[in-house]
Design a protein around this motif. Sequence first.
Motif, PDB file in Angstrom:
ATOM      1  N   SER A 145      44.750  60.048  37.493  1.00 13.74           N
ATOM      2  CA  SER A 145      44.609  61.606  38.062  1.00 13.74           C
ATOM      3  C   SER A 145      44.306  61.545  39.389  1.00 13.74           C
ATOM      4  N   GLU A 146      43.129  59.605  39.945  1.00 14.41           N
ATOM      5  CA  GLU A 146      42.805  59.229  41.625  1.00 14.41           C
ATOM      6  C   GLU A 146      44.387  59.405  41.834  1.00 14.41           C
ATOM      7  N   ILE A 147      45.262  58.746  41.134  1.00 15.96           N
ATOM      8  CA  ILE A 147      46.624  58.394  42.615  1.00 15.96           C
ATOM      9  C   ILE A 147      47.442  58.824  43.220  1.00 15.96           C
ATOM     10  N   ASN A 148      47.962  58.671  44.289  1.00 17.29           N
ATOM     11  CA  ASN A 148      48.175  59.592  45.468  1.00 17.29           C
ATOM     12  C   ASN A 148      49.770  60.058  44.999  1.00 17.29           C
ATOM     13  N   GLN A 149      49.776  60.618  45.676  1.00 19.21           N
ATOM     14  CA  GLN A 149      51.127  61.905  45.224  1.00 19.21           C
ATOM     15  C   GLN A 149      52.676  60.997  45.642  1.00 19.21           C
ATOM     16  N   GLU A 150      52.080  60.172  47.095  1.00 20.61           N
ATOM     17  CA  GLU A 150      52.837  59.711  47.742  1.00 20.61           C
ATOM     18  C   GLU A 150      53.599  58.090  47.083  1.00 20.61           C
ATOM     19  N   ILE A 151      52.239  57.650  46.416  1.00 21.84           N
ATOM     20  CA  ILE A 151      52.718  56.839  45.658  1.00 21.84           C
ATOM     21  C   ILE A 151      53.267  56.890  43.808  1.00 21.84           C
ATOM     22  N   LEU A 152      53.174  58.401  43.607  1.00 19.24           N
ATOM     23  CA  LEU A 152      54.185  58.975  42.622  1.00 19.24           C
ATOM     24  C   LEU A 152      54.946  59.037  42.689  1.00 19.24           C
ATOM     25  N   LYS A 153      55.585  59.782  44.127  1.00 19.02           N
ATOM     26  CA  LYS A 153      57.046  60.158  44.649  1.00 19.02           C
ATOM     27  C   LYS A 153      57.248  58.833  44.504  1.00 19.02           C
ATOM     28  N   GLY A 154      56.596  58.876  45.468  1.00 19.54           N
ATOM     29  CA  GLY A 154      57.598  56.588  45.872  1.00 19.54           C
ATOM     30  C   GLY A 154      58.689  55.558  44.800  1.00 19.54           C
ATOM     31  N   VAL A 155      58.038  55.973  43.481  1.00 18.33           N
ATOM     32  CA  VAL A 155      58.124  55.095  42.812  1.00 18.33           C
ATOM     33  C   VAL A 155      59.200  56.222  41.749  1.00 18.33           C
ATOM     34  N   ASP A 156      60.457  54.411  41.301  1.00 19.84           N
ATOM     35  CA  ASP A 156      61.124  55.088  40.493  1.00 19.84           C
ATOM     36  C   ASP A 156      60.831  56.025  38.719  1.00 19.84           C
ATOM     37  N   TYR A 157      59.795  55.235  38.275  1.00 20.99           N
ATOM     38  CA  TYR A 157      59.858  55.466  36.844  1.00 20.99           C
ATOM     39  C   TYR A 157      57.887  55.514  36.747  1.00 20.99           C
ATOM     40  N   VAL A 158      57.133  57.167  35.947  1.00 23.47           N
ATOM     41  CA  VAL A 158      56.154  56.710  36.076  1.00 23.47           C
ATOM     42  C   VAL A 158      55.695  56.137  33.683  1.00 23.47           C
ATOM     43  N   VAL A 159      55.327  55.368  33.389  1.00 18.75           N
ATOM     44  CA  VAL A 159      55.408  55.142  32.546  1.00 18.75           C
ATOM     45  C   VAL A 159      54.419  55.884  31.901  1.00 18.75           C
ATOM     46  N   ASN A 160      54.211  56.445  30.439  1.00 18.07           N
ATOM     47  CA  ASN A 160      53.817  57.850  29.757  1.00 18.07           C
ATOM     48  C   ASN A 160      52.920  57.485  28.710  1.00 18.07           C
ATOM     49  N   LEU A 161      52.038  56.504  29.146  1.00 13.88           N
ATOM     50  CA  LEU A 161      50.751  55.975  29.028  1.00 13.88           C
ATOM     51  C   LEU A 161      49.651  56.197  28.697  1.00 13.88           C
ATOM     52  N   HIS A 162      48.847  56.186  28.211  1.00 10.57           N
ATOM     53  CA  HIS A 162      47.498  56.015  28.641  1.00 10.57           C
ATOM     54  C   HIS A 162      46.270  56.505  29.914  1.00 10.57           C
ATOM     55  N   ARG A 163      47.633  57.669  30.118  1.00 11.11           N
ATOM     56  CA  ARG A 163      47.191  58.668  31.424  1.00 11.11           C
ATOM     57  C   ARG A 163      45.992  59.017  31.536  1.00 11.11           C
ATOM     58  N   ASP A 164      44.937  59.126  30.365  1.00 16.09           N
ATOM     59  CA  ASP A 164      43.647  59.496  30.726  1.00 16.09           C
ATOM     60  C   ASP A 164      42.247  58.422  30.102  1.00 16.09           C
ATOM     61  N   LYS A 165      43.384  57.106  30.449  1.00 16.72           N
ATOM     62  CA  LYS A 165      42.088  56.081  30.439  1.00 16.72           C
ATOM     63  C   LYS A 165      41.541  55.634  31.677  1.00 16.72           C
ATOM     64  N   LYS A 166      39.848  55.606  31.515  1.00 19.03           N
ATOM     65  CA  LYS A 166      39.682  54.926  33.137  1.00 19.03           C
ATOM     66  C   LYS A 166      39.679  53.442  32.941  1.00 19.03           C
ATOM     67  N   CYS A 167      40.215  53.045  33.963  1.00 17.88           N
ATOM     68  CA  CYS A 167      40.213  52.366  34.378  1.00 17.88           C
ATOM     69  C   CYS A 167      39.120  50.820  34.500  1.00 17.88           C
ATOM     70  N   ASN A 168      39.900  49.245  34.314  1.00 18.23           N
ATOM     71  CA  ASN A 168      38.654  48.588  34.609  1.00 18.23           C
ATOM     72  C   ASN A 168      38.828  48.240  35.322  1.00 18.23           C
ATOM     73  N   LYS A 169      37.737  47.428  35.910  1.00 20.26           N
ATOM     74  CA  LYS A 169      37.796  46.695  37.336  1.00 20.26           C
ATOM     75  C   LYS A 169      38.885  46.229  37.825  1.00 20.26           C
ATOM     76  N   PRO A 170      39.382  46.000  38.811  1.00 16.25           N
ATOM     77  CA  PRO A 170      40.250  44.556  38.310  1.00 16.25           C
ATOM     78  C   PRO A 170      40.106  43.141  38.398  1.00 16.25           C
ATOM     79  N   SER A 171      40.712  42.609  38.113  1.00 17.21           N
ATOM     80  CA  SER A 171      40.676  40.744  37.562  1.00 17.21           C
ATOM     81  C   SER A 171      40.251  40.270  38.279  1.00 17.21           C
TER      82      SER A 171
END
Length: 187
Positions: A145-171
């Motif tokens: 839900s925090e992903i910028n609309q510009e990013i969402l519109k700029g990709v060709d496909y958004v994977v429909n999995l784990h959209r409700d998951k809070k992310c871990n910290k970066p590696s």
Amino acid sequence: MLQSEIEKSLEVLNKGGLILYPTDTVWGIGCDATNPEAVKKVYDLKQREDSKALICLVSDTRMLAKYIYEVPEVAYQLLDASDKPTTIIYDNPINVAGNLVASDNTLAIRVASDEFCQRMVRQFKRPLVSTSANISGYPTPQSFSEINQEILKGVDYVVNLHRDKKCNKPSTIIKIGNDGVFKIIRK
């Protein structure tokens, strides 16, 4: 559902497109790491200088060995010992897009631990760019839900999995030279 999302992603990746997908750490923008045009699209979407290197995902250490001229033994030991996602910066990458390789001839690669990422990369049979789903200079989104609309519109496909998951910290990021000397870049 998982296999269906993998197939949709592979269709886009094989055409040089960009996907937005959940990784073992944060939501990522991905493309074929061997396709320079696709890699350029990622830099453009993130509004990021191509002098700032991107991370790649591989499915396992066998795949890793196909993209690094010589994987230091200590890298295998670190990967075996790590209990969290670990990205290693290696010297002398091979068989990847030239614009993915850093100016010092290094490449950051993580062996994916997430089931979706592992299976997708294994079926793709090539490494996948994996960079956080944000415009350069902005915070890494902690959820879909925090992903910028510009990013969402700029990709060709958004994977429909784990959209409700809070992310871990970066590696964790570790740089390993061919001499086996390593330095922790990010914990």
